[in-house]
Design an enzyme around this catalytic site. Structure first.
Site, PDB file in Angstrom:
ATOM      1  N   GLU A 260      14.183  33.055   1.794  1.00 20.13           N
ATOM      2  CA  GLU A 260      13.563  33.037   3.134  1.00 20.13           C
ATOM      3  C   GLU A 260      13.958  34.248   3.980  1.00 20.13           C
ATOM      4  O   GLU A 260      13.185  34.691   4.825  1.00 20.13           O
ATOM      5  CB  GLU A 260      13.921  31.737   3.869  1.00 20.13           C
TER       6      GLU A 260
ATOM      7  N   ASP B 114      24.086  27.640  -0.097  1.00 22.30           N
ATOM      8  CA  ASP B 114      23.858  29.086  -0.235  1.00 22.30           C
ATOM      9  C   ASP B 114      24.793  29.784  -1.235  1.00 22.30           C
ATOM     10  O   ASP B 114      24.501  30.891  -1.672  1.00 22.30           O
ATOM     11  CB  ASP B 114      24.001  29.770   1.129  1.00 22.30           C
TER      12      ASP B 114
END
Ligand code: F6P
Length: 323
Positions: free
Chosen positions: A226, A131
């Site tokens: 997402e 991430d």
């Protein structure tokens, strides 16, 4: 002269390609410096349940090219409790560990912060997470690998988008943050990038898509993190508001695994070696990481508690480059 004799290494949180390269570097640099080293299996779960394995130079042979982590990992819930942290402290004491290297992401560093407070054992963090959302660190291990996987996948989707004159909504990982989506979107030349940090006006996007269709544009790629919202619903909304034939493709966990990129391996190796240096120099609670091209350190407490901001200049650039 440092009085550290025996250290432990743990990989924690979501796996990231390059974790193994980092374990290898930590183990080999530690043994070079005469330290005894053990691995904690299964992330903080192994620390809570005393799952410890001895490591040496040969235990890390042939792993630099492997995704995942040979030590395995977990999202350990127990470490969020007083009892779990106490048990982790007991494991460190029982195994006579006088230094801990934590390879993981922001959640792992919050856990590390608590373990450090309770046990007093020096902890050095190595940032590893696809991430790339760790405060004080420009690039985490695994980010480049994940971005490359998604970019190549979207290059393939673009062939179908072009041939069938379709719009593709491509969901990439990033439950809370948009670093992956932004880099992937720019790298694959996406028309739009949607990130959790910034809500966009979907009606405005629909109007722009219709305008660009009138100008002759026949296919589009929209990259969505997402965490932005319900991708299927967004796709339905855009299709019905634009009339453009739309498909959804989710890249998901494909991005987390696989052989690490050369860049992720280099970063992992340099971070590993620097972490051992910091431990031997007497650092007590710090995280190593790239800052403006150099490997520096950042206090564990700030990394654990502060939030890294998205690069708004990059976000604006993504918008300006779209057709
Ligand atoms: O490792 C980070 C991440 O990839 C997020 O982007 C994603 O939402 C999350 O992990 C999901 O992972 P898990 O299923 O392991 O909780």
């Amino acid at each position: 002269m440092s009085d550290i004799r025996k250290i432990a290494v743990v990989t924690s949180g979501g796996d990231a390609s390059g974790m193994n390269a980092s374990v290898r570097s930590v183990v080999r640099m530690a043994t070079r410096d005469g330290l005894e080293i053990v691995g904690i299996n299964r992330g903080y779960t192994g620390l809570v349940y005393n799952d410890v394995v001895p490591l040496d130079r040969t235990s890390v042979s042939g792993i630099i090219n492997l995704g995942g982590t040979i030590l395995r990992s977990s999202r350990c819930q127990e470490i969020r409790t007083e009892e779990g942290v106490e048990r982790a402290k007991d494991t460190l004491e029982y195994n006579s560990i006088d230094g801990l290297i934590v390879i993981g992401g922001d959640g792992s560093f919050r856990g590390a912060h608590e373990i450090r407070r309770r046990s007093g054992v020096p902890i050095i963090g190595i940032p590893a997470s696809i991430d790339n959302d760790i405060y004080g660190v420009d690039e985490t291990i695994g980010f480049d690998s994940a971005v490359n996987v998604a970019t190549r996948a979207i290059d393939s989707l673009r062939d179908t988008a072009y041939s069938h004159e379709r719009m593709f909504i491509v969901e990439v990982m990033g439950r809370e943050r948009g670093f992956i989506a932004l880099s992937v979107g720019i790298s694959c030349g996406a028309e739009y990038v949607l990130v959790p940090e910034i809500k966009e006006d979907l009606q405005k996007i629909s109007n722009e898509l219709k305008d660009s269709e009138k100008r002759g544009k026949r296919s589009n790629i929209i990259v969505i993190a997402e965490g932005y919202g319900n991708t299927a619903e967004i796709a339905r909304y855009l299709q019905s508001n634009t009339g453009l034939e739309t498909r959804v493709s989710t890249i998901g966990y494909l991005q987390r695994g696989g052989s690490p990129s050369a860049r992720s391996r280099m970063l992992a190796t340099s971070y590993g070696s620097r972490a051992i240096q910091e431990l031997l120099n007497g650092e007590m609670e710090t995280v190593v990481g790239l800052q403006a091209g150099e490997i520096k350190t950042e206090p564990l407490s700030s990394v654990a508690l502060r939030r890294k901001e998205l690069d708004m200049k990059l976000y604006e650039l993504a918008k300006e480059l779209s057709y």
